[in-house]
Write a protein that holds these residues in place. Structure first.
Motif, PDB file in Angstrom:
ATOM      1  N   VAL A  40     -12.144 -11.842  -8.191  1.00  0.00           N
ATOM      2  CA  VAL A  40     -10.839 -12.191  -8.758  1.00  0.00           C
ATOM      3  C   VAL A  40      -9.901 -12.502  -7.608  1.00  0.00           C
ATOM      4  O   VAL A  40     -10.172 -12.155  -6.457  1.00  0.00           O
ATOM      5  CB  VAL A  40     -10.257 -11.046  -9.636  1.00  0.00           C
ATOM      6  N   TYR A  44      -3.925 -11.670  -8.486  1.00  0.00           N
ATOM      7  CA  TYR A  44      -4.237 -11.165  -9.830  1.00  0.00           C
ATOM      8  C   TYR A  44      -4.566  -9.677  -9.775  1.00  0.00           C
ATOM      9  O   TYR A  44      -4.066  -8.887 -10.580  1.00  0.00           O
ATOM     10  CB  TYR A  44      -5.397 -11.959 -10.432  1.00  0.00           C
ATOM     11  N   GLN A  47      -1.447  -7.710  -9.312  1.00  0.00           N
ATOM     12  CA  GLN A  47      -0.687  -7.609 -10.569  1.00  0.00           C
ATOM     13  C   GLN A  47      -1.297  -6.563 -11.498  1.00  0.00           C
ATOM     14  O   GLN A  47      -0.580  -5.832 -12.176  1.00  0.00           O
ATOM     15  CB  GLN A  47      -0.626  -8.966 -11.262  1.00  0.00           C
ATOM     16  N   ARG A  53      -0.329  -6.952 -15.329  1.00  0.00           N
ATOM     17  CA  ARG A  53      -1.386  -7.616 -16.110  1.00  0.00           C
ATOM     18  C   ARG A  53      -2.336  -6.566 -16.638  1.00  0.00           C
ATOM     19  O   ARG A  53      -2.647  -5.599 -15.951  1.00  0.00           O
ATOM     20  CB  ARG A  53      -2.185  -8.589 -15.240  1.00  0.00           C
TER      21      ARG A  53
END
Length: 140
Positions: A40, A44, A47, A53
């Motif tokens: 990933v 991301y 987060q 997220r």
């Protein structure tokens, strides 16, 4: 009425993010290293860790693989699965692909007998004081 539900979802995201960060720090893996291992992006993953997220089950599986922990442990922390009685060890035994069903059952039986024995011992033991008495206090 949507506010409590939205807050609950946000809390789950924050909880799983904090758990992932703790596991990453325990494993002494940098955010960048884990992002690469999990496949990933670095932003991301950051987060996710900050609770901004909420990762999918698939992303959690990739993160678990990068951390070398069971995906089931992350699923429980994320609220996707309920924790079985016996906790993470029982989950690890049940999901171990290299064990036969008979071996899994024997291990679970032994583990459960130890848990019962320890629980019984805890009930018999006298309560210990919370803090030992300080013997060397600095003078002010």
């Amino acid at each position: 009425m949507d506010k409590p539900i939205d807050k609950a979802v946000a809390d789950l995201g924050r909880d799983i993010g904090e758990y992932i960060r703790q596991q990453r720090n325990t494993a002494k893996i940098s955010l960048r290293q884990l992002a690469k291992l999990a496949g990933v992006s670095n932003p991301y993953l950051s987060q996710i860790e900050r609770g901004l997220r909420k990762p999918s089950a698939e992303i959690l599986q990739q993160i678990a693989k990068g951390l070398r922990i069971s995906a089931e442990a992350l699923y429980v922390e994320a609220g996707i699965l309920e924790q079985r009685e016996g906790g993470a060890l029982a989950d690890a035994i049940v999901t171990a692909p290299e064990l036969t069903e008979r071996q899994k059952q024997v291990l679970l039986d032994v583990y459960e007998s130890f848990r019962r024995e320890n629980a019984a011992a805890d009930h018999r033991a006298p309560a210990a004081p919370n803090q030992p008495a300080a013997t060397n206090q600095s003078e002010e």
